[in-house]
Scaffold this motif. Structure first.
Motif, PDB file in Angstrom:
ATOM      1  N   GLY B  44       0.810  -1.217   0.000  1.00  0.00           N
ATOM      2  CA  GLY B  44       0.000   0.000   0.000  1.00  0.00           C
ATOM      3  C   GLY B  44       0.846   1.270   0.000  1.00  0.00           C
ATOM      4  O   GLY B  44       0.332   2.354   0.265  1.00  0.00           O
ATOM      5  N   LEU B  45       2.138   1.132  -0.326  1.00  0.00           N
ATOM      6  CA  LEU B  45       3.033   2.302  -0.291  1.00  0.00           C
ATOM      7  C   LEU B  45       2.482   3.510  -1.052  1.00  0.00           C
ATOM      8  O   LEU B  45       2.458   4.616  -0.512  1.00  0.00           O
ATOM      9  CB  LEU B  45       4.429   1.906  -0.809  1.00  0.00           C
ATOM     10  CG  LEU B  45       5.444   3.041  -0.980  1.00  0.00           C
ATOM     11  CD1 LEU B  45       5.764   3.709   0.352  1.00  0.00           C
ATOM     12  CD2 LEU B  45       6.728   2.549  -1.629  1.00  0.00           C
ATOM     13  N   PRO B  46       2.025   3.348  -2.302  1.00  0.00           N
ATOM     14  CA  PRO B  46       1.596   4.551  -3.033  1.00  0.00           C
ATOM     15  C   PRO B  46       0.155   4.992  -2.734  1.00  0.00           C
ATOM     16  O   PRO B  46      -0.300   5.976  -3.311  1.00  0.00           O
ATOM     17  CB  PRO B  46       1.730   4.131  -4.500  1.00  0.00           C
ATOM     18  CG  PRO B  46       1.697   2.658  -4.513  1.00  0.00           C
ATOM     19  CD  PRO B  46       2.003   2.146  -3.152  1.00  0.00           C
ATOM     20  N   VAL B  47      -0.547   4.269  -1.844  1.00  0.00           N
ATOM     21  CA  VAL B  47      -1.924   4.687  -1.525  1.00  0.00           C
ATOM     22  C   VAL B  47      -1.862   5.926  -0.621  1.00  0.00           C
ATOM     23  O   VAL B  47      -1.128   5.924   0.366  1.00  0.00           O
ATOM     24  CB  VAL B  47      -2.691   3.549  -0.808  1.00  0.00           C
ATOM     25  CG1 VAL B  47      -4.064   4.021  -0.362  1.00  0.00           C
ATOM     26  CG2 VAL B  47      -2.796   2.326  -1.712  1.00  0.00           C
ATOM     27  N   PRO B  48      -2.609   6.975  -0.964  1.00  0.00           N
ATOM     28  CA  PRO B  48      -2.584   8.186  -0.133  1.00  0.00           C
ATOM     29  C   PRO B  48      -2.973   7.880   1.317  1.00  0.00           C
ATOM     30  O   PRO B  48      -3.756   6.956   1.572  1.00  0.00           O
ATOM     31  CB  PRO B  48      -3.638   9.082  -0.792  1.00  0.00           C
ATOM     32  CG  PRO B  48      -3.745   8.594  -2.200  1.00  0.00           C
ATOM     33  CD  PRO B  48      -3.471   7.123  -2.144  1.00  0.00           C
ATOM     34  N   GLY B  53      -3.104   4.358   3.274  1.00  0.00           N
ATOM     35  CA  GLY B  53      -1.809   3.898   2.766  1.00  0.00           C
ATOM     36  C   GLY B  53      -0.653   4.669   3.373  1.00  0.00           C
ATOM     37  O   GLY B  53      -0.840   5.467   4.298  1.00  0.00           O
ATOM     38  N   LEU B  54       0.547   4.432   2.833  1.00  0.00           N
ATOM     39  CA  LEU B  54       1.734   5.107   3.354  1.00  0.00           C
ATOM     40  C   LEU B  54       1.977   6.445   2.644  1.00  0.00           C
ATOM     41  O   LEU B  54       2.889   7.174   2.999  1.00  0.00           O
ATOM     42  CB  LEU B  54       2.963   4.204   3.205  1.00  0.00           C
ATOM     43  CG  LEU B  54       2.903   2.856   3.949  1.00  0.00           C
ATOM     44  CD1 LEU B  54       4.158   2.033   3.678  1.00  0.00           C
ATOM     45  CD2 LEU B  54       2.726   3.072   5.455  1.00  0.00           C
ATOM     46  N   GLY B  55       1.183   6.731   1.621  1.00  0.00           N
ATOM     47  CA  GLY B  55       1.303   8.026   0.939  1.00  0.00           C
ATOM     48  C   GLY B  55       2.631   8.223   0.229  1.00  0.00           C
ATOM     49  O   GLY B  55       3.131   9.347   0.117  1.00  0.00           O
TER      50      GLY B  55
END
Lengths: 85, 384
Positions: B44-48, B53-55
């Protein structure tokens, strides 16, 4: 737009078939990719004896038939007006 | 990377490293590494952050992809391409779609695979021969063959390019989000390639229908493809390739410095030092190009502009060539035993096979054609 311009354009639009080409149709949807864009540019420059300046070589210029015609009008209005519909 | 992410990546990296050889031999998806991505939040790294997510930015995705590439190029490709898809959904998906899927991706429940290859178009993003039909009530019916779907057998959802529902030409394309349980996802071909074996990129056929709100960019697909989908693909692929080459290089340097290695190599030999320097230079140049390209991409310039498109293409073609050349040079430097045999602990044989795919993964020749046409449109040579 005049017929001469449309018949110059049609060979570069592989998905246009026999359908009428409308001013607002995106040229990319009719099959104008980057390679055909450069070939079309050369055809326009030879046919109308113009040089399209760098500043006009943008996506916006080649967006639609209408936007390309508008750009051409800017470059050589008097010649085009003779046959304009 | 902050401490939490560094620890998370370390746990993924370590799982990837443990299973790299078996995954390569069996040409099987790295289930353990992807499970670690799910458990640690890395998936989920690129999930805002507002969707859990980790944004992470593109730059963060590059850092993690580089780190994973050092041990297994297949894992790096799988991760990078998943992130590419997620970034597209997060940026261009409608509100209903992002609210529906991003929390699940952030929770590690969704590995999102990319379905862009087609029998007729290869990996070309701007045309599609597949069929879609607009059904009553606005749902979209998909019938899509895909010769290569990275991790397709293990994907929880797919981001699929299809011919737009009302298309009059193959150049009118849409992007559709399809969860695995919304479509019939049949695997219809095996996977036994030279390299990138653990990507398990099988041939698939996807059929089924999805609600209309899962169509992304109905009117703006071309812009999404040229400003997001293709640029991020080139960036994450390059990061995976560079990571692979850097990992291989590091293992060689460590070997040369080992007492055992020093029996094979004379560390003061001019030839050895020249070769190490030349290969290191390739890595530094690709790294500089990668970081520069990411900075330009994230700077807010018009990514569709010719000079930026040429830079992105150059990143792809150059890193593909240079990273493979680096692996080739390391094989030459270390010789038959460590460079060519698969049981060497240096893993050069696998890196070499994996990196051979780089120039073919969206063919360098095709990309240079596009760049050449753009170059002719830029007599002023505006460098991005």
């Amino acid at each position: 737009m005049n017929d001469e311009f449309l018949s110059l354009l049609r060979p570069f639009l592989r998905y246009a078939g026999d359908r009428p080409i409308r001013a607002e149709t995106p040229l990319r949807d009719l099959g104008l990719d980057s390679m055909r864009t450069i070939e079309l540019l050369f055809a326009i420059e030879e046919t109308y004896e113009v040089i399209v300046p760098d500043g006009m070589l943008t996506d916006a210029t080649f967006e639609t038939t209408g936007s390309l015609w508008a750009a051409l009008e800017q470059l050589c209005a008097p010649t085009l007006d003779r046959n304009a519909r | 990377m902050n401490r939490r992410l560094t620890d998370a990546v370390e746990s993924v990296r370590s799982a990837a490293e443990r299973h790299a050889d078996t995954g390569d031999r069996a040409a099987e998806f790295p289930v353990e590494a992807v499970s670690a991505m799910r458990a640690t939040g890395v998936l989920g790294l690129p999930v805002p952050t507002d969707h859990g997510g980790l944004g992470g930015s593109v730059s963060d995705v590059v850092d993690v992809t580089l780190a994973l590439g050092r041990v297994d190029m297949s894992v790096a490709m799988i991760f990078g391409m998943h992130c590419q898809q997620v970034l597209v959904v997060a940026k261009h998906g409608g509100q209903r779609l992002v609210d529906q899927v991003l929390p699940d991706i952030a929770a590690g429940e969704v590995y999102l695979a990319s379905v862009t290859t087609e029998p007729g178009t290869g990996g070309h993003l701007l045309t599609s021969d597949s069929t879609t039909t607009l059904l009553d009530g606005g749902a979209v019916r998909i019938d899509r063959e895909a010769p290569i779907v990275t991790g397709g057998r293990h994907a929880d959802a797919f981001l699929v390019t299809v011919r737009a529902p009302d298309a009059q030409s193959p150049a009118q394309v849409s992007l559709v989000y399809a969860a695995r349980d919304q479509v019939q996802a049949d695997v219809c071909g095996g996977w036994d390639p030279l390299g990138m074996r653990a990507t398990e990129s099988v041939a698939m056929r996807l059929t089924g229908s999805v609600p209309a709100h899962q169509v992304i960019g109905a009117d703006s697909y071309r812009r999404i493809a040229t400003t997001m989908l293709a640029p991020v693909a080139h960036i994450v692929w390059s990061a995976a390739w560079l990571g692979t080459a850097v990992g291989a290089y590091g293992r060689v340097v460590r070997h040369v410095r080992d007492p055992a290695g020093r029996r094979q190599f004379d560390p003061s030999s001019d030839l050895l030092l020249h070769r190490l320097a030349a290969t290191r230079a390739r890595l530094d140049v690709v790294h500089a190009l990668l970081r520069h390209t990411v900075r330009v991409f994230e700077s807010g310039v018009d990514v569709a502009a010719g000079p930026v498109q040429m830079l992105l293409n150059t990143l792809k073609t150059q890193s593909a060539d240079d990273c493979f050349s680096a692996a080739h040079e390391l094989v030459e430097l270390t010789g038959m035993r460590h460079g060519y045999l698969p049981d060497s602990s240096l893993g050069l044989e696998r890196a070499f096979r994996d990196l051979r795919s780089a120039s073919l993964n969206y063919g360098n020749d095709r990309l240079r054609l596009a760049s050449g046409a753009l170059a002719l449109m830029d007599a002023g040579v505006h460098l991005a």
